[in-house]
Design a protein around this motif. Structure first.
Motif, PDB file in Angstrom:
ATOM      1  N   ASP A 133       1.065  -0.832   0.259  1.00  0.00           N
ATOM      2  CA  ASP A 133       0.205  -0.054  -0.149  1.00  0.00           C
ATOM      3  C   ASP A 133       0.550   1.870   0.289  1.00  0.00           C
ATOM      4  N   ALA A 134       0.753   2.249  -1.499  1.00  0.00           N
ATOM      5  CA  ALA A 134       1.252   3.245  -1.159  1.00  0.00           C
ATOM      6  C   ALA A 134       0.472   4.609  -1.169  1.00  0.00           C
ATOM      7  N   ARG A 135       1.296   5.281  -0.815  1.00  0.00           N
ATOM      8  CA  ARG A 135       0.010   7.337  -0.597  1.00  0.00           C
ATOM      9  C   ARG A 135       0.971   8.198  -1.330  1.00  0.00           C
ATOM     10  N   GLN A 136       0.292   8.466  -2.340  1.00  0.00           N
ATOM     11  CA  GLN A 136       0.864   9.631  -3.233  1.00  0.00           C
ATOM     12  C   GLN A 136       0.444  11.051  -3.198  1.00  0.00           C
ATOM     13  N   LEU A 137       1.491  11.872  -2.823  1.00  0.00           N
ATOM     14  CA  LEU A 137       0.264  13.311  -2.656  1.00  0.00           C
ATOM     15  C   LEU A 137       0.703  13.675  -3.629  1.00  0.00           C
ATOM     16  N   LEU A 138      -0.739  14.879  -3.847  1.00  0.00           N
ATOM     17  CA  LEU A 138      -0.892  15.260  -5.348  1.00  0.00           C
ATOM     18  C   LEU A 138      -0.846  16.496  -4.971  1.00  0.00           C
ATOM     19  N   ALA A 166     -15.236  16.582  -3.114  1.00  0.00           N
ATOM     20  CA  ALA A 166     -14.913  15.928  -1.878  1.00  0.00           C
ATOM     21  C   ALA A 166     -16.094  14.089  -1.899  1.00  0.00           C
ATOM     22  N   GLN A 167     -17.074  13.863  -2.492  1.00  0.00           N
ATOM     23  CA  GLN A 167     -17.065  12.422  -2.370  1.00  0.00           C
ATOM     24  C   GLN A 167     -16.471  11.772  -2.551  1.00  0.00           C
ATOM     25  N   LEU A 168     -15.200  11.754  -3.277  1.00  0.00           N
ATOM     26  CA  LEU A 168     -14.026  10.512  -3.021  1.00  0.00           C
ATOM     27  C   LEU A 168     -13.055  10.478  -1.998  1.00  0.00           C
ATOM     28  N   ILE A 169     -12.589  11.341  -0.786  1.00  0.00           N
ATOM     29  CA  ILE A 169     -12.269  11.767   0.004  1.00  0.00           C
ATOM     30  C   ILE A 169     -12.127  11.112   1.514  1.00  0.00           C
ATOM     31  N   LYS A 170     -11.686  10.854   2.315  1.00  0.00           N
ATOM     32  CA  LYS A 170     -12.041  10.081   3.144  1.00  0.00           C
ATOM     33  C   LYS A 170     -12.364  10.663   4.387  1.00  0.00           C
ATOM     34  N   SER A 171     -11.540  11.610   4.464  1.00  0.00           N
ATOM     35  CA  SER A 171     -11.895  12.389   5.713  1.00  0.00           C
ATOM     36  C   SER A 171     -12.288  13.609   5.435  1.00  0.00           C
ATOM     37  N   GLN A 172     -12.440  14.602   6.426  1.00  0.00           N
ATOM     38  CA  GLN A 172     -12.911  16.341   5.967  1.00  0.00           C
ATOM     39  C   GLN A 172     -12.218  16.639   5.691  1.00  0.00           C
ATOM     40  N   ILE A 179      -3.764  16.821   0.011  1.00  0.00           N
ATOM     41  CA  ILE A 179      -4.724  15.258  -0.500  1.00  0.00           C
ATOM     42  C   ILE A 179      -3.380  14.400  -1.118  1.00  0.00           C
ATOM     43  N   TRP A 180      -4.198  13.215  -0.976  1.00  0.00           N
ATOM     44  CA  TRP A 180      -2.980  11.591  -0.600  1.00  0.00           C
ATOM     45  C   TRP A 180      -4.229  11.112  -1.396  1.00  0.00           C
ATOM     46  N   LEU A 181      -3.168  10.141  -2.560  1.00  0.00           N
ATOM     47  CA  LEU A 181      -3.886   8.928  -3.322  1.00  0.00           C
ATOM     48  C   LEU A 181      -3.535   7.974  -2.023  1.00  0.00           C
ATOM     49  N   HIS A 182      -4.154   6.849  -2.559  1.00  0.00           N
ATOM     50  CA  HIS A 182      -4.193   5.916  -1.818  1.00  0.00           C
ATOM     51  C   HIS A 182      -4.041   4.493  -2.374  1.00  0.00           C
ATOM     52  N   THR A 183      -3.505   3.761  -2.997  1.00  0.00           N
ATOM     53  CA  THR A 183      -2.785   2.769  -3.987  1.00  0.00           C
ATOM     54  C   THR A 183      -2.682   1.379  -3.337  1.00  0.00           C
ATOM     55  N   ASP A 199       0.294  -5.329 -11.117  1.00  0.00           N
ATOM     56  CA  ASP A 199      -1.020  -4.620 -10.813  1.00  0.00           C
ATOM     57  C   ASP A 199      -0.908  -3.206 -10.051  1.00  0.00           C
ATOM     58  N   CYS A 200      -1.748  -2.778  -9.979  1.00  0.00           N
ATOM     59  CA  CYS A 200      -2.012  -1.572  -9.405  1.00  0.00           C
ATOM     60  C   CYS A 200      -3.405  -1.201  -9.463  1.00  0.00           C
ATOM     61  N   ARG A 201      -3.927  -0.490  -8.190  1.00  0.00           N
ATOM     62  CA  ARG A 201      -5.239  -0.220  -8.266  1.00  0.00           C
ATOM     63  C   ARG A 201      -5.623   1.505  -7.138  1.00  0.00           C
ATOM     64  N   PHE A 202      -6.620   1.647  -7.346  1.00  0.00           N
ATOM     65  CA  PHE A 202      -6.839   3.179  -6.534  1.00  0.00           C
ATOM     66  C   PHE A 202      -7.193   2.847  -5.119  1.00  0.00           C
ATOM     67  N   ILE A 203      -7.235   3.273  -4.103  1.00  0.00           N
ATOM     68  CA  ILE A 203      -8.095   2.964  -2.873  1.00  0.00           C
ATOM     69  C   ILE A 203      -9.302   3.926  -2.926  1.00  0.00           C
ATOM     70  N   GLN A 204      -8.800   4.847  -2.661  1.00  0.00           N
ATOM     71  CA  GLN A 204      -9.351   6.271  -2.023  1.00  0.00           C
ATOM     72  C   GLN A 204      -8.586   7.390  -2.006  1.00  0.00           C
ATOM     73  N   PHE A 205      -8.687   8.830  -1.674  1.00  0.00           N
ATOM     74  CA  PHE A 205      -7.814   9.868  -1.739  1.00  0.00           C
ATOM     75  C   PHE A 205      -8.079  10.180   0.166  1.00  0.00           C
ATOM     76  N   ALA A 206      -7.414  10.908   0.640  1.00  0.00           N
ATOM     77  CA  ALA A 206      -7.673  10.901   2.069  1.00  0.00           C
ATOM     78  C   ALA A 206      -7.602  12.751   2.113  1.00  0.00           C
ATOM     79  N   ALA A 207      -7.645  13.118   2.710  1.00  0.00           N
ATOM     80  CA  ALA A 207      -7.424  14.689   3.315  1.00  0.00           C
ATOM     81  C   ALA A 207      -6.467  15.340   4.194  1.00  0.00           C
ATOM     82  N   GLU A 208      -5.295  14.337   4.783  1.00  0.00           N
ATOM     83  CA  GLU A 208      -4.281  13.911   5.482  1.00  0.00           C
ATOM     84  C   GLU A 208      -4.519  12.706   6.126  1.00  0.00           C
ATOM     85  N   VAL A 209      -3.358  12.460   6.422  1.00  0.00           N
ATOM     86  CA  VAL A 209      -2.849  11.144   6.495  1.00  0.00           C
ATOM     87  C   VAL A 209      -1.833  10.990   8.204  1.00  0.00           C
TER      88      VAL A 209
END
Length: 213
Positions: A133-138, A166-172, A179-183, A199-209
């Protein structure tokens, strides 16, 4: 030891193993969109999924619902994947992803798909797969957020601006937040035992980690 970068996870990579099912094939673009709705939404009783559409004219982060792509701040308007101009389309929820991509040929485009799920796994149909699992900073930070329409605009003070729901983003969502992309990146091994990403898939976005995840 304290994290010197408070918005950065102390460990941006996490290893694990998960039972997963993968299905691949080809088809007409319209047929694959119907299949995606069936797999992502109807079978899992989910109302909508996230989407990243890449076409000749641009890249769109949007929502997928009722076999349509749309931006919530543009009511009544849909984004139409074009069979002549589409490069790829990722449709995703935290548990699964339906990925479509175009192969250019002399006689037109051939559309491939890969569906990967970690939901309702039956042991005789699943395969235990290692992953990272990886997180990339947008790019940029949240400069504008409208809670009524769900529009989030990212900007770094220079260069491009882009928006996502905003519906794509997990946290407030808060102004100034990164914003981070979790793959999830899946690993396979060759006959020598050497590991590589397959293979790689998108899981979700998060406003902070937060630290530790």
């Amino acid at each position: 030891m304290n994290n010197p970068h408070p918005h950065m996870p102390s460990s941006p990579y996490q290893l694990g193993s998960m039972s997963t099912i993968v299905q691949t094939g080809t088809g007409e673009l319209s047929t694959l969109l119907e299949k995606a709705e069936e797999k992502l939404l109807l079978e899992s009783l989910t109302t909508s999924a996230g989407a990243m559409l890449i076409q000749d004219e641009g890249i769109y982060l949007c929502l997928f619902q009722k076999n349509q792509l749309y931006l919530p701040w543009q009511p009544g308007k849909t984004l139409c994947p074009n069979s002549q101009h589409l490069h790829s389309l990722r449709l995703f929820t935290p548990e699964q992803e339906f990925y479509i991509w175009a192969q250019r040929t002399g006689s037109g485009n051939v559309f491939h798909y890969r569906w990967r799920t970690e939901m309702d796994i039956k042991p005789n149909k699943a395969r235990l797969t290692d992953y990272v699992d990886a997180r990339q900073l947008l790019w940029g930070k949240v400069e504008y957020y409208d809670p009524k329409t769900g529009r989030v605009e990212m900007y770094a003070g220079r260069g491009i601006r882009f928006s996502l729901p905003a519906q794509l983003i997990k946290s407030q969502v808060k102004r100034g937040s990164p914003i981070w992309l979790h793959t999830r990146n899946y690993i396979a091994y060759n006959e020598l035992g050497q590991a590589g990403y397959v293979d790689c898939r998108f899981i979700q976005f998060a406003a902070e980690v937060t630290n530790g995840g």
